[in-house]
Motif scaffolding. Sequence first.
Motif, PDB file in Angstrom:
ATOM      1  N   UNK A 214      43.484 -36.380  59.341  1.00  0.00           N
ATOM      2  CA  UNK A 214      43.834 -37.770  59.055  1.00  0.00           C
ATOM      3  C   UNK A 214      45.164 -37.899  58.333  1.00  0.00           C
ATOM      4  N   UNK A 215      45.465 -36.916  57.499  1.00  0.00           N
ATOM      5  CA  UNK A 215      46.649 -36.996  56.640  1.00  0.00           C
ATOM      6  C   UNK A 215      47.893 -36.415  57.331  1.00  0.00           C
ATOM      7  N   UNK A 216      49.048 -36.783  56.801  1.00  0.00           N
ATOM      8  CA  UNK A 216      50.313 -36.349  57.395  1.00  0.00           C
ATOM      9  C   UNK A 216      50.542 -34.861  57.198  1.00  0.00           C
ATOM     10  N   UNK A 217      49.922 -34.284  56.186  1.00  0.00           N
ATOM     11  CA  UNK A 217      50.041 -32.837  55.952  1.00  0.00           C
ATOM     12  C   UNK A 217      48.779 -32.323  55.287  1.00  0.00           C
ATOM     13  N   UNK A 218      48.564 -31.026  55.389  1.00  0.00           N
ATOM     14  CA  UNK A 218      47.406 -30.411  54.734  1.00  0.00           C
ATOM     15  C   UNK A 218      47.491 -30.586  53.223  1.00  0.00           C
ATOM     16  N   UNK A 219      48.709 -30.515  52.699  1.00  0.00           N
ATOM     17  CA  UNK A 219      48.908 -30.694  51.258  1.00  0.00           C
ATOM     18  C   UNK A 219      48.444 -32.082  50.820  1.00  0.00           C
ATOM     19  N   UNK A 220      48.795 -33.115  51.624  1.00  0.00           N
ATOM     20  CA  UNK A 220      48.376 -34.473  51.285  1.00  0.00           C
ATOM     21  C   UNK A 220      46.858 -34.590  51.274  1.00  0.00           C
ATOM     22  N   UNK A 221      46.214 -33.952  52.252  1.00  0.00           N
ATOM     23  CA  UNK A 221      44.753 -33.996  52.319  1.00  0.00           C
ATOM     24  C   UNK A 221      44.129 -33.308  51.110  1.00  0.00           C
ATOM     25  N   UNK A 222      44.627 -32.130  50.772  1.00  0.00           N
ATOM     26  CA  UNK A 222      44.099 -31.397  49.624  1.00  0.00           C
ATOM     27  C   UNK A 222      44.316 -32.188  48.331  1.00  0.00           C
ATOM     28  N   UNK A 223      45.489 -32.780  48.202  1.00  0.00           N
ATOM     29  CA  UNK A 223      45.795 -33.529  46.985  1.00  0.00           C
ATOM     30  C   UNK A 223      44.844 -34.723  46.846  1.00  0.00           C
ATOM     31  N   UNK A 224      44.607 -35.415  47.956  1.00  0.00           N
ATOM     32  CA  UNK A 224      43.715 -36.572  47.909  1.00  0.00           C
ATOM     33  C   UNK A 224      42.300 -36.154  47.511  1.00  0.00           C
ATOM     34  N   UNK A 225      41.852 -35.042  48.052  1.00  0.00           N
ATOM     35  CA  UNK A 225      40.500 -34.592  47.743  1.00  0.00           C
ATOM     36  C   UNK A 225      40.378 -34.138  46.295  1.00  0.00           C
ATOM     37  N   UNK A 226      41.351 -33.399  45.813  1.00  0.00           N
ATOM     38  CA  UNK A 226      41.306 -32.914  44.430  1.00  0.00           C
ATOM     39  C   UNK A 226      41.417 -34.071  43.447  1.00  0.00           C
ATOM     40  N   UNK A 246      45.350 -21.560  51.988  1.00  0.00           N
ATOM     41  CA  UNK A 246      44.884 -21.030  50.710  1.00  0.00           C
ATOM     42  C   UNK A 246      45.981 -21.146  49.661  1.00  0.00           C
ATOM     43  N   UNK A 247      47.190 -20.822  50.062  1.00  0.00           N
ATOM     44  CA  UNK A 247      48.321 -20.930  49.140  1.00  0.00           C
ATOM     45  C   UNK A 247      48.494 -22.379  48.678  1.00  0.00           C
ATOM     46  N   UNK A 248      48.443 -23.297  49.622  1.00  0.00           N
ATOM     47  CA  UNK A 248      48.600 -24.712  49.284  1.00  0.00           C
ATOM     48  C   UNK A 248      47.450 -25.200  48.405  1.00  0.00           C
ATOM     49  N   UNK A 249      46.234 -24.759  48.711  1.00  0.00           N
ATOM     50  CA  UNK A 249      45.063 -25.180  47.945  1.00  0.00           C
ATOM     51  C   UNK A 249      45.190 -24.800  46.477  1.00  0.00           C
ATOM     52  N   UNK A 250      45.643 -23.574  46.218  1.00  0.00           N
ATOM     53  CA  UNK A 250      45.790 -23.134  44.828  1.00  0.00           C
ATOM     54  C   UNK A 250      46.952 -23.856  44.148  1.00  0.00           C
ATOM     55  N   UNK A 251      48.015 -24.112  44.894  1.00  0.00           N
ATOM     56  CA  UNK A 251      49.134 -24.862  44.323  1.00  0.00           C
ATOM     57  C   UNK A 251      48.704 -26.269  43.917  1.00  0.00           C
ATOM     58  N   UNK A 252      47.868 -26.897  44.740  1.00  0.00           N
ATOM     59  CA  UNK A 252      47.428 -28.261  44.462  1.00  0.00           C
ATOM     60  C   UNK A 252      46.375 -28.300  43.355  1.00  0.00           C
ATOM     61  N   UNK A 253      45.367 -27.433  43.430  1.00  0.00           N
ATOM     62  CA  UNK A 253      44.248 -27.481  42.487  1.00  0.00           C
ATOM     63  C   UNK A 253      44.416 -26.545  41.304  1.00  0.00           C
ATOM     64  N   UNK A 254      45.296 -25.546  41.438  1.00  0.00           N
ATOM     65  CA  UNK A 254      45.433 -24.564  40.384  1.00  0.00           C
ATOM     66  C   UNK A 254      44.352 -23.509  40.482  1.00  0.00           C
TER      67      UNK A 254
END
Length: 442
Positions: A214-226, A246-254
């Motif tokens: 749904x989101x423009x990028x995986x990062x946007x999706x992860x950020x919205x969920x977190x 995985x790299x993006x997930x840790x960057x977004x959520x820590x």
Amino acid sequence: MNAADLGLPVDVPSTALFTDQYELTMLRAALTAGTADRRSVFEVFTRRLPEGRRYGVLAGVGRVLDAVENFRFDPAVLEFLRERSIVDEPTLEWLSRYRFSGDVWGYPEGEVYFPGSPVLRVEGSFAECVLLETVILSILNHDSAIAAAASRMSAVAGGRGLIEMGARRTHELAAVAASRAAYVGGFDSTSDLAAGFRYGIPTVGTSAHAFTLLHDSERDAFRAQVETLGRGTTLLVDTYDVAEAVRTAVEVAGPELGAVRIDSGDLLLVAHRVRAQLDELGARDTRIVVTSDLDEYAIASLAAAPVDAYGVGTQLVTGSGHPTCSMVYKLVARAASADPKAPLVPVAKKSLGGKASVGGRKWAARRTGADGVAEAEVVGTGPVPADLADRQLLVELVKGGQVVGREPLEAARARHIAARAGLPMSAVQLSRGEPVLPTEYA
């Protein structure tokens, strides 16, 4: 806490039409013949376990008690029977007053069973007992099949988390029953909110691939969920490139990220790679959840993988290849006459093809060795041997039409874990074999 605990309304419609028509035609004929009131004993058992299975798991007892309690012929049901001319007016009049007034004994929910085990015994008049056959078998055959599959998966999961997520792979009402049975068999939670509402089972769920797409990028999706669910959420990392996700997930959520979910690919290989990557990124406490058409064999193959939890759907809610237990409901004894004091006479079906039954009102006990491990399932019709008196398996569930054996679902779940632990170690091996305990008739 479930719906009843909260004081919320729970739909309890009549279960009277969850039956086959021949139950009613037998009733009509028995009323005509004057044999409907004969005291009778019916038993539920299976002649064999599904091929390769080494033990069965009894589930659905609580649902059976609800079904018996709600088995009544209300005006709409009676009118349906009248319009179809299924029974005559005298039978309709009898049905309008129907309430089960007999006794039910059975193995407590979560207990294991073997061929010939009398897992349920229903006693009363022929008329009131015969009507319950179909609904009892419908519940026990389905729920016990799911619980047996769940138990095998639980045994090989080695204490790792198990999530039932098969609602979209079966009928919507069967999905709720499957969640309950899976919980009895050792699963920890369900994705099905109806099961959580009705039975108090823990529920879990975060997002599917559609949310990422749904989101423009995986990062946007992860950020919205977190941002919505917190850093402890579970992020789905196999929509595009797993390593990048995985790299993006840790960057977004820590490093506080709760978990990542892998739903495709070579799960053993991918799980090792993801664990190594998470550790390198400092997310050592982030858990790994795997899904993707798992069954007990796939779970066993992942024993050496750094996996923390499994989500299981299709194979679980279909009994992992065995969607029924082939349980039957057979008349095993009936009074010699309509006299309430008439003695019970053992009766049994004698037929070819392995479909014969053993007559007589039965007891069952499990003999154990000096080490406390079960050695045999002992079934008999006479006096219980003194050395088995404290090993009897049947408990009172309904007395004089009143439910007396209802218990929390947690009790059934704990009972199953204890019962399985008391079997020989070979019971939980996935290799095909005969029942792990022999059934002996005393």
